[in-house]
Structure formats: C-alpha cells, structure tokens
Write a protein that holds these residues in place. Structure first.
Motif, mmCIF file in Angstrom:
data_model
loop_
_atom_site.group_PDB
_atom_site.id
_atom_site.type_symbol
_atom_site.label_atom_id
_atom_site.label_comp_id
_atom_site.label_asym_id
_atom_site.label_seq_id
_atom_site.Cartn_x
_atom_site.Cartn_y
_atom_site.Cartn_z
ATOM 1 N N THR A 1 -43.673 4.771 66.730
ATOM 2 C CA THR A 1 -43.326 5.866 67.633
ATOM 3 C C THR A 1 -43.100 7.141 66.827
ATOM 4 O O THR A 1 -42.971 7.111 65.602
ATOM 5 N N TYR A 2 -43.041 8.276 67.529
ATOM 6 C CA TYR A 2 -42.795 9.545 66.843
ATOM 7 C C TYR A 2 -41.379 9.628 66.278
ATOM 8 O O TYR A 2 -41.076 10.500 65.488
ATOM 9 N N THR B 1 -45.467 9.528 55.936
ATOM 10 C CA THR B 1 -45.186 9.919 57.326
ATOM 11 C C THR B 1 -46.424 10.497 57.985
ATOM 12 O O THR B 1 -46.753 10.171 59.132
ATOM 13 N N SER B 2 -47.145 11.353 57.256
ATOM 14 C CA SER B 2 -48.360 11.966 57.788
ATOM 15 C C SER B 2 -49.408 10.905 58.089
ATOM 16 O O SER B 2 -50.102 10.975 59.114
ATOM 17 N N GLY C 1 -34.934 14.410 64.507
ATOM 18 C CA GLY C 1 -33.956 13.356 64.260
ATOM 19 C C GLY C 1 -34.574 12.010 63.937
ATOM 20 O O GLY C 1 -33.882 10.993 63.928
ATOM 21 N N ALA C 2 -35.890 11.985 63.669
ATOM 22 C CA ALA C 2 -36.554 10.723 63.359
ATOM 23 C C ALA C 2 -35.975 10.116 62.087
ATOM 24 O O ALA C 2 -35.411 10.811 61.248
ATOM 25 N N VAL C 3 -36.108 8.813 61.971
ATOM 26 C CA VAL C 3 -35.597 8.128 60.794
ATOM 27 C C VAL C 3 -36.269 8.680 59.543
ATOM 28 O O VAL C 3 -37.401 9.141 59.573
ATOM 29 N N ILE C 4 -35.557 8.646 58.436
ATOM 30 C CA ILE C 4 -36.095 9.114 57.166
ATOM 31 C C ILE C 4 -36.784 7.941 56.472
ATOM 32 O O ILE C 4 -36.189 6.885 56.273
ATOM 33 N N ASP D 1 -31.377 7.256 66.234
ATOM 34 C CA ASP D 1 -29.955 7.214 65.905
ATOM 35 C C ASP D 1 -29.363 5.874 66.301
ATOM 36 O O ASP D 1 -29.905 5.144 67.122
ATOM 37 N N SER D 2 -28.213 5.560 65.724
ATOM 38 C CA SER D 2 -27.580 4.269 65.998
ATOM 39 C C SER D 2 -26.854 4.251 67.347
ATOM 40 O O SER D 2 -26.673 3.200 67.939
#
Length: 220
Positions: free
Chosen positions: A208-209, A165-166, A177-180, A74-75
């Motif tokens: 990172t996760y 992503t995988s 909440g990871a970045v899209i 998040d920002s």
C-alpha cells in the motif's frame, strides 16, 4: 519528462462492481481486506468512486484491525471514519492525476501513468513479474520462483531506502506518515516472498502507499 508509448485509448465504461453482502460480517486479514474494500470502488466516467458507502463502513467497522493494518502506518487504531477518509483521499489523488492528464484508469481499475516511463516501458514488468498499480498501492504478481527470488534478493540487499521505496511504489510517493523503510523491513518482505513462493506456484505482493505489505497465493 518523457512520455511512455501507450495504447490509443478512447473511452472507459464503468466497471461493474458486485458487492457480496454476505461477506460484510466476515472477518478478514490485512492481506484480504484490501480486495474486499476494492470491491466497493468503481470506475464511473473515467474516475474512481465509492459505491454503497454505508456497506463499506460496515465492512470496515467489522474488520477495523485489519483495515487499520492495511492503511494506517501508525500504531494507534483509527476509527472507521478515519479509514474511510483515508480511502477517499487516495481516490482523490488518483482522480486529480486523471484530471491533470497524468493518469488513466482502466475499466478493471488498474492505473496507467501517462507522463512518465511506465514499468512496461522500462522492461520491468512481464508475465513472470507483473506489476499492477491500483488506487491503494502496487500489486506484484510472481509467476516463477526465479522472478520472485530475484526481486526478494534485490530488496534484501538494497542499501538505498529511498531507491527501494521508489521501486516498491513504482515511482509514486508514499502516503504522509508512511512507515520508514529499514533493512529489517526489506528482509522481512524478502523472507515472506521466498516463503510463499515455496508454498505456491504463483504469489502476489501487495504494497500500500502507507508501505504496508502482504503476500499470498495468486490465482489467475
């Protein structure tokens, strides 16, 4: 789920973690802060734990922006305590996997998956493109321009964000909440890989996760 063939491992001795207290007041970039924070993580009785939490808090407090960039998708700037909680949550997730006989942590803190195809079993990881899974995410080491270029091309041309992503996280789920992922994100990653590979003979890609990535020179 088919188990990968793995070496017969009996015990793991605790990794010796040496914290350089002289670096606590230094400022690090998000590409370096992960390594600094990782120096406070040790293997004890086959599980991961934090050693010297007060010094870790001081390190993060002095590098809050970099730590936030590495762990918080998040920002909004999180507090030192929030980041400590996030680190503990990730360690807890790994230790849960160990308790459930799904994961095994080696003395060097690299994580081995026990109940699914490993990247080595899939033929994905080799000397030129080595993959190491850690509590904070995945490190890829590229030791040839061909391997780096191939992976960069795979990412930049991927039309499947779930699949990408995988691949990036070696099948592990991203943090809440990871970045899209987007085409822009993957193109930026590919560009960073190619740029660093033009500067150095060996590079790393840390993801990172939370899907925050960083590239840099790798030194064996």
């Amino acid at each position: 789920m088919i188990s990968a063939l793995l070496p017969n491992v009996v015990t793991v001795q605790a990794a010796t973690t040496e914290v350089n207290t002289s670096t606590i007041l230094e400022e690090f970039s998000e590409s370096d802060i992960i390594e600094e924070i990782d120096s406070f993580i040790t293997v004890d009785s086959g599980k991961l734990s934090i050693t010297n939490e007060p010094l870790l808090e001081e390190l993060i407090n002095n590098n809050l922006e970099a730590a936030n960039a590495a762990f918080n998708p998040d920002s909004a700037l999180e507090s030192t305590n929030d980041i400590i909680v996030s680190i503990k949550d990730q360690l807890h997730t790994v230790n849960e996997g160990i308790d459930n006989n799904e994961l095994f942590v080696q003395a060097d803190k690299e994580i081995v998956e026990l109940n699914q195809f490993s990247t080595m079993a899939n033929g994905y990881s080799d000397w030129a493109h080595e993959i190491r899974r850690h509590w904070w995410g995945v490190k890829r080491i590229f030791r040839s321009k061909a391997a780096a270029s191939s992976f960069a091309y795979e990412m930049s041309t991927s039309g499947n964000m779930v699949g990408a992503t995988s691949v990036l996280l070696v099948g592990a789920p991203p943090a809440a909440g990871a970045v899209i992922l987007s085409g822009i994100y993957l193109n930026q990653m590919a560009s960073s890989i190619n740029h660093k590979m033009n500067l150095y003979s060996k590079i790393y890609l840390n993801v990172t996760y939370a899907l925050i990535f960083a590239t840099g020179e790798h030194k064996d």
